[in-house]
Design a protein around this motif. Structure first.
Motif, PDB file in Angstrom:
ATOM      1  N   THR A  87       0.833  -1.206   0.000  1.00 30.41           N
ATOM      2  CA  THR A  87       0.000   0.000   0.000  1.00 30.41           C
ATOM      3  C   THR A  87       0.868   1.257   0.000  1.00 30.41           C
ATOM      4  O   THR A  87       2.064   1.209   0.302  1.00 30.41           O
ATOM      5  N   SER A  88       0.233   2.385  -0.271  1.00 30.98           N
ATOM      6  CA  SER A  88       0.940   3.663  -0.378  1.00 30.98           C
ATOM      7  C   SER A  88       1.495   4.140   0.961  1.00 30.98           C
ATOM      8  O   SER A  88       2.443   4.922   0.999  1.00 30.98           O
ATOM      9  N   THR A  89       0.925   3.654   2.060  1.00 35.65           N
ATOM     10  CA  THR A  89       1.389   4.065   3.383  1.00 35.65           C
ATOM     11  C   THR A  89       2.093   2.936   4.128  1.00 35.65           C
ATOM     12  O   THR A  89       2.512   3.110   5.265  1.00 35.65           O
ATOM     13  N   ARG A  92      -2.699  -0.569   6.372  1.00 36.96           N
ATOM     14  CA  ARG A  92      -4.026  -0.797   5.790  1.00 36.96           C
ATOM     15  C   ARG A  92      -4.772   0.495   5.475  1.00 36.96           C
ATOM     16  O   ARG A  92      -5.807   0.463   4.817  1.00 36.96           O
ATOM     17  N   GLN A  93      -4.270   1.638   5.939  1.00 38.12           N
ATOM     18  CA  GLN A  93      -4.966   2.892   5.682  1.00 38.12           C
ATOM     19  C   GLN A  93      -4.585   3.512   4.336  1.00 38.12           C
ATOM     20  O   GLN A  93      -5.193   4.504   3.931  1.00 38.12           O
ATOM     21  N   GLY A  94      -3.612   2.915   3.648  1.00 40.17           N
ATOM     22  CA  GLY A  94      -3.199   3.451   2.363  1.00 40.17           C
ATOM     23  C   GLY A  94      -3.927   2.819   1.188  1.00 40.17           C
ATOM     24  O   GLY A  94      -4.724   1.883   1.352  1.00 40.17           O
ATOM     25  N   GLU A  95      -3.656   3.344   0.013  1.00 39.19           N
ATOM     26  CA  GLU A  95      -4.219   2.780  -1.221  1.00 39.19           C
ATOM     27  C   GLU A  95      -3.392   1.568  -1.636  1.00 39.19           C
ATOM     28  O   GLU A  95      -2.163   1.581  -1.536  1.00 39.19           O
ATOM     29  N   ILE A  96      -4.065   0.533  -2.116  1.00 38.03           N
ATOM     30  CA  ILE A  96      -3.353  -0.652  -2.588  1.00 38.03           C
ATOM     31  C   ILE A  96      -2.630  -0.323  -3.891  1.00 38.03           C
ATOM     32  O   ILE A  96      -3.231   0.184  -4.840  1.00 38.03           O
ATOM     33  N   LEU A  97      -1.327  -0.568  -3.895  1.00 42.04           N
ATOM     34  CA  LEU A  97      -0.508  -0.280  -5.076  1.00 42.04           C
ATOM     35  C   LEU A  97      -0.316  -1.508  -5.947  1.00 42.04           C
ATOM     36  O   LEU A  97      -0.242  -1.412  -7.172  1.00 42.04           O
ATOM     37  N   ARG A 143       1.076  13.804   0.325  1.00 44.86           N
ATOM     38  CA  ARG A 143      -0.301  14.190  -0.016  1.00 44.86           C
ATOM     39  C   ARG A 143      -0.368  14.911  -1.352  1.00 44.86           C
ATOM     40  O   ARG A 143      -1.392  14.873  -2.040  1.00 44.86           O
TER      41      ARG A 143
END
Length: 245
Positions: A87-89, A92-97, A143
């Protein structure tokens, strides 16, 4: 519940250990404590991401002078990583890359990946972090869709334990140095296994000699009488004894 606001001189110096709830920032906890204790002179020892729970040490009044000392000590975390998705972070709070199939790893294969990140090694901090580049926190650049080079930082892991394997999830605990990103640890283990991973749960259970045994809940911090909160604090004298000073 409103409370009378005594002079700051009436607020004892010490450490208040809070069990941070999920979906709030470390700064949110500090803001609540300032209202509840009646003083602005409060800081925290080590940021916990909003998703994370667990031990957050608040230094109050003169204890702010030992904030850096307390932050420099080793930490212990319990977490869950989920294999097969980066993910981007790195959590689990990020976008799946990227998503990949998770092979039927044996415990030995997973243990080998964890073992690669023990002792002294280097981590590249995630873009979504409070580390500053030219005075600007990296998460603010992230961001805006910007990515900058982050120099690797020396960290260490003294101990880890794999507690549960139910693919794609792996529960673990880790004892690590200050400045250690458990999100990056999960990401790097996933990379080592070849299928990617992200951190899906995190709880800090120890920082130096402080554990959750002395922690109060956020709800207690919000609602307990001020005198009860003062009694819950660890005094500077007790901290000296704990540290063998």
């Amino acid at each position: 519940m409103s409370r009378p606001n005594p002079a700051a001189s009436n607020v004892p110096a010490g450490v208040l250990v809070v069990d941070k709830a999920p979906d709030m920032t470390s700064h949110d906890v500090v803001a609540i404590a300032r209202r509840s204790l009646g003083t602005k002179k409060i800081g925290h020892c080590g940021t916990l991401d909003p998703m994370a729970t667990g031990l957050l040490m608040l230094v109050v009044e003169r204890a702010t002078k030992i904030q850096d000392l307390l932050m420099s000590e080793d930490k212990e975390y319990e977490g869950t990583l989920t294999l097969g998705a980066t993910t981007s972070t790195q959590d689990r709070q990020g976008e799946i890359l990227e998503e990949k199939e998770v092979p039927a790893f044996s415990r030995e294969q997973i243990d080998e990946a964890f073992a690669a990140f023990t002792g002294d090694f280097e981590q590249i901090p995630p873009m979504v972090s409070a580390i500053k580049k030219d005075g600007v926190p990296l998460y603010k650049l992230a961001r805006k869709g910007q990515e900058v080079d982050r120099p690797p930082r020396p960290v260490y892991v003294t101990k880890y334990d794999i507690r549960r394997i139910e693919l794609p999830e792996v529960d673990f605990s880790v004892d690590c140095s200050k400045g250690f990103y458990v999100r990056t640890y999960a990401h790097d283990i996933g990379h080592k296994l070849g299928c990617g991973a992200h951190l899906s749960a995190l709880r800090r259970v120890r920082s130096g000699r402080f554990t959750l045994d002395r922690a109060i809940s956020v709800e207690t911090l919000k609602t307990a009488p001020r005198e009860d909160l003062f009694k819950a604090m660890v005094s500077l004298a007790e901290i000296s004894l704990m540290r063998g000073a």
